[in-house]
Design an enzyme around this catalytic site. Structure first.
Site, short mmCIF file in Angstrom:
data_model
loop_
_atom_site.label_atom_id
_atom_site.label_comp_id
_atom_site.label_asym_id
_atom_site.label_seq_id
_atom_site.Cartn_x
_atom_site.Cartn_y
_atom_site.Cartn_z
CB SER A 49 4.06 -19.67 -7.25
OG SER A 49 5.38 -19.25 -7.52
CG HIS B 29 0.83 -13.76 -17.44
ND1 HIS B 29 1.74 -13.32 -18.38
CD2 HIS B 29 0.17 -14.81 -18.02
CE1 HIS B 29 1.65 -14.08 -19.46
NE2 HIS B 29 0.69 -14.98 -19.27
CD GLU C 245 28.57 -32.20 -18.48
OE1 GLU C 245 29.03 -31.37 -19.28
OE2 GLU C 245 29.10 -33.30 -18.26
CB SER D 74 36.97 -27.15 -23.78
OG SER D 74 35.98 -27.78 -24.60
#
Length: 342
Positions: A28, A109, A232, A253
Site C-alpha cells: 500500500s 510508521h 449513514e 437536523s
C-alpha cells in the site's frame, strides 16, 4: 504555539536528487512512495524477496527490482515499507548486514524503532515520512497535482542532514504540497496506535456493530439497522472532516443535533474515557506491542479467529446485499487487490 507547517518552499529535492532510493516492499504505502518519487524525477529501485508476488507488479510499473539485500547495498536511502511484524526479520536478515555509515533508513510508521524491534547501528540516519492517508490516496492526490498531509521525524543520534532528507522525501511524494509537520517516533507511534484502537478502527467498528445488534435484537429489520448504524456514518464523518464537529452539528437536523447532545454522552462517557486511558497506557508501556509480537510469533491464531468472526457478523451479509442496490457506492475487492510483501 501552533506547530510549524513545512511546505514546498521548505524542502529541496536536490538533497536526494543524486541518491539511489530503495523501497523495501511494494504494498500500500510502498507502491505510492515509489511511483510518486519516480514521477518527481528521482532514482528509485525496489527491494523484494525473489518469489514475491509484487515483483512482476513493480517491474510492470517500470522499476528495477532487486532482492532486498542487494537493494540495500546499492541504495543511499532505504525505506522499509513492509508490515510492522515482518520488519525485524527483514532488517536483521537483509538490511542490517548491508548497511554502511552514511546511509539513511526510513519508515512510514514509528512502531519498530520506538519499541526497539529494530535497532539501527551508529553512523546511520533514521527518519520517518508518514503520509496521513492510505497509499492509494497518496498516489491519486499526487497524480492530481495535490498531496496528502504528512509527518516527518528524525530519530535520536541521526546526523544534522537527516531532517533535510526527510523533507526532501516528503516533497518527492507530494506531502509538502499539502503540508508537513515534524513529530517524533514516539509521538507518531503512540497517537497512531491509540487512534486506531480507541476511535478509528476498534472504537468505530465496535460502536457500529453494537448499534446494529441493539436494533435487530429489539425486533427491527436488519436492513434498517444497517442504514442507520453503518451506511449513514459516512455522511456524518464527511461533514466532520469538512467542517469539524460543530460544522457537522450545524448541518444535521435540530432533532439530530439535540439527540447528539443528550444521548452521545450516555454512550461515550467517563467509563469510556477510563477504558481509553487504559488502552493508552498499554500502548505507552509497550504492553500492546509485546502482546502483538507474541501473537504474531505464535502464528496469529487469535488474530485469524477475530477476522473469521468479524467476516461472519450478520452486518456483513446485510451490507453486501444493500450495497449492491447502490450504484453510486464504489465497490472494491480490497482484500483481493492488495499487493503485499510476502
Amino acid at each position: 504555539m501552533p506547530a510549524k507547517v513545512y511546505t514546498n518552499k521548505d524542502a529541496n529535492l536536490s538533497v536526494i536528487k543524486n541518491k539511489t532510493l530503495a523501497i523495501i516492499g511494494y504494498g500500500s504505502q510502498g507502491h505510492a512512495h515509489a511511483q510518486n518519487l519516480k514521477d518527481s524525477g528521482l532514482n528509485v529501485i525496489i527491494g523484494l524477496y525473489p518469489k514475491s508476488k509484487s515483483v512482476p507488479v513493480a517491474k510492470k510499473h517500470g522499476f528495477k527490482v532487486y532482492n532486498t539485500a542487494e537493494a540495500v547495498k546499492i541504495a543511499d536511502v532505504i525505506m522499509i515499507a513492509v508490515p510492522d511484524m515482518k520488519q525485524p526479520e527483514v532488517f536483521e536478515k537483509d538490511v542490517l548486514p548491508n548497511l554502511s555509515k552514511g546511509k539513511t533508513i526510513a519508515f512510514t510508521h514509528g512502531l519498530s524503532i520506538h519499541y526497539n524491534l529494530i535497532k539501527a547501528p551508529r553512523g546511520v540516519d533514521v527518519i520517518m515520512v508518514a503520509p496521513k492517508g492510505p497509499g492509494h490516496v497518496v498516489r491519486s492526490q499526487y497524480v492530481e497535482g495535490k498531496g496528502v498531509p504528512s509527518l516527518i521525524a528524525v530519530h535520536k543520534g541521526s546526523s544534522k542532514k537527516a531532517k533535510a532528507v526527510a523533507l526532501s522525501w516528503a516533497k518527492g511524494i507530494g506531502g509538502t504540497r499539502a503540508g508537513v509537520l515534524q513529530t517524533s517516533f514516539k509521538e507518531e507511534c503512540e497517537t497512531d496506535l491509540f487512534g486506531e484502537q480507541a476511535v478509528l478502527c476498534g472504537g468505530a467498528s465496535a460502536l457500529v456493530q453494537a448499534g446494529f445488534e441493539t436494533l435487530v435484537e429489539a425486533g427491527y429489520q436488519p436492513e434498517m439497522a444497517y442504514f442507520e448504524c453503518l451506511h449513514e456514518l459516512k455522511l456524518i464523518v464527511d461533514l466532520m472532516v469538512e467542517s469539524g464537529v460543530s460544522g457537522m452539528r450545524f448541518s444535521v437536523s435540530e432533532t439530530a443535533e439535540w439527540g447528539d447532545y443528550v444521548s452521545g454522552p450516555r454512550v461515550i462517557n467517563s467509563s469510556s474515557k477510563k477504558a481509553m486511558r487504559a488502552i493508552l497506557k498499554d500502548i505507552q508501556t509497550g504492553k500492546f506491542t509485546r502482546q502483538w509480537v507474541k501473537e504474531y510469533q505464535a502464528g496469529s491464531p487469535k488474530y485469524k479467529q477475530f477476522q473469521k468472526d468479524g467476516e461472519s457478523h450478520p452486518i456483513e451479509k446485510v451490507g453486501q446485499r444493500l450495497r449492491s442496490l447502490m450504484p453510486w457506492v464504489k465497490k472494491r475487492n480490497i482484500k483481493g487487490a492488495q499487493a503485499s510483501y510476502n
